[in-house]
Design an enzyme around this catalytic site. Structure first.
Site, PDB file in Angstrom:
ATOM      1  N   CYS A   1       0.837  -1.198   0.000  1.00 20.93           N
ATOM      2  CA  CYS A   1       0.000   0.000   0.000  1.00 20.93           C
ATOM      3  C   CYS A   1       0.870   1.245   0.000  1.00 20.93           C
ATOM      4  O   CYS A   1       1.365   1.666   1.058  1.00 20.93           O
ATOM      5  CB  CYS A   1      -0.942  -0.003   1.198  1.00 20.93           C
ATOM      6  SG  CYS A   1      -2.064   1.413   1.229  1.00 20.93           S
TER       7      CYS A   1
ATOM      8  N   CYS B   1      -0.658   4.091   2.102  1.00 19.84           N
ATOM      9  CA  CYS B   1      -0.490   3.893   3.548  1.00 19.84           C
ATOM     10  C   CYS B   1       0.937   4.179   3.994  1.00 19.84           C
ATOM     11  O   CYS B   1       1.159   4.812   5.026  1.00 19.84           O
ATOM     12  CB  CYS B   1      -0.835   2.460   3.937  1.00 19.84           C
ATOM     13  SG  CYS B   1      -2.418   1.850   3.342  1.00 19.84           S
ATOM     14  N   ASP B   2       1.911   3.681   3.235  1.00 19.30           N
ATOM     15  CA  ASP B   2       3.292   3.645   3.718  1.00 19.30           C
ATOM     16  C   ASP B   2       4.273   4.518   2.953  1.00 19.30           C
ATOM     17  O   ASP B   2       5.398   4.739   3.426  1.00 19.30           O
ATOM     18  CB  ASP B   2       3.809   2.198   3.672  1.00 19.30           C
ATOM     19  CG  ASP B   2       2.943   1.247   4.482  1.00 19.30           C
ATOM     20  OD1 ASP B   2       2.399   1.681   5.504  1.00 19.30           O
ATOM     21  OD2 ASP B   2       2.814   0.073   4.079  1.00 19.30           O
TER      22      ASP B   2
END
Length: 314
Positions: A140, A143-144
């Site tokens: 992701c 997300c990261d």
């Protein structure tokens, strides 16, 4: 087999499931929640239990470990009276009301059901891929990708669809360069998404290529990439690798009793969490293929309960 009756049964263990449980429990509906036992090979708590630092969930300015966040969500559900069973649902009957939800040891008879079983990111397995998972390898970028370990570093994305193009373009905001590793000589992504990636000066495509090894010390520092045409193996120095090869929603146990889209996600009526069966709702990643974030999952979990209140004429 034990049989239990409830007004609300929730299937799942992530942010959507626990938010639904918290709202329902505070409304004194005495919900039952099945959190599963290694369902889809993931511990109770869902995908966040496989994540280290979560820095984009409100209320935690210093960040929080994914597992700890879900432990807190579970504790909050329990605090308000949710009955949690660490069992995996293997069968449901939505053909008539009340609905039946069955595990190996018990059957719950429920007036309403919230399906919040999530979706699992597809991962490739090669030498080092498990070793460096969450230590440079992720599924992701949103997300990261902004994490300090990726900033101003060369990064790589594996995939050839719209998600891969989107993630590669997103990562150019943070990485010094982004490689797209694709096993074919053409992308399957839409033309407009291809164009955005191919015209981005920070993106380089490695066509006809597969990753054979990830290596490093404490975190990822490079990949071994093989060209499938020449069979040549090259050394690609990157600090991050992102799988963008799709997700698999956890809907097989439904056995076709809810309407799904072509990718297996539960279809909900626009603007609601109502499924094709009245009284059955879907929240979180099991019905969301676009955002797939903890905060949006939590939002749909709470919204499900508002609709349940109306359904039950609460």
């Amino acid at each position: 087999m034990e049989e239990i009756k409830t007004r609300v049964c929730i299937i799942g263990s992530g942010p959507a499931a626990h938010t639904a449980a918290i709202y329902a429990a505070r409304a004194e509906l005495k919900p039952i929640l099945f959190e599963g036992w290694m369902a889809n090979d993931i511990a109770p708590g869902g995908q966040l239990t496989t994540t280290t630092d979560v820095e984009n969930f409100p209320g935690f300015p210093e960040g929080i470990m994914g597992g700890e966040l879900m432990d807190r969500c579970r504790s909050q559900s329990l605090r308000f009276g949710t009955q949690v069973f660490t069992e995996t649902v293997n069968k449901v009957d939505f053909s008539s009301t009340p609905f039946k939800i069955t595990t190996d040891s018990k059957t719950v008879v429920a007036d309403t059901v919230v399906v919040a079983t999530g979706a699992v990111a597809k991962r490739l397995h090669f030498s080092g891929s498990d070793t460096f998972w969450n230590r440079g390898i992720s599924a992701c970028a949103v997300c990261d990708g902004a994490a300090p370990i990726f900033r101003n570093k060369p990064l790589a994305v594996i995939g050839g669809g719209d998600s891969a193009m989107e993630e590669a373009n997103f990562l150019t905001k943070y990485g010094s360069k982004v490689y797209i590793i694709h096993r074919r000589d053409t992308f399957r992504a839409s033309k407009i998404m291809q164009n955005r990636a191919l015209t981005n000066p920070k993106i380089e495509v490695l066509w006809n290529s597969v990753t054979e090894e990830a290596y490093g010390e404490r975190s990822l520092t490079g990949l071994k990439v093989r060209n499938m045409v020449t069979d040549e193996v090259s050394d690609l120095k990157v600090s991050g690798l992102f799988f963008a090869i799709g997700h698999e929603p956890a809907t097989k146990f439904l056995d076709g009793q809810l309407e799904l889209d072509s990718d297996g996600y539960v279809l909900t009526k626009p603007g609601t969490t109502q499924t094709s069966v009245r009284g059955v709702f879907a929240a979180g990643d099991v019905q969301d293929k676009k955002y797939r974030q903890a905060i949006t999952a939590a939002g749909t979990g709470s919204f499900s309960c508002f609709v349940i209140f109306v359904h039950l004429q609460f």
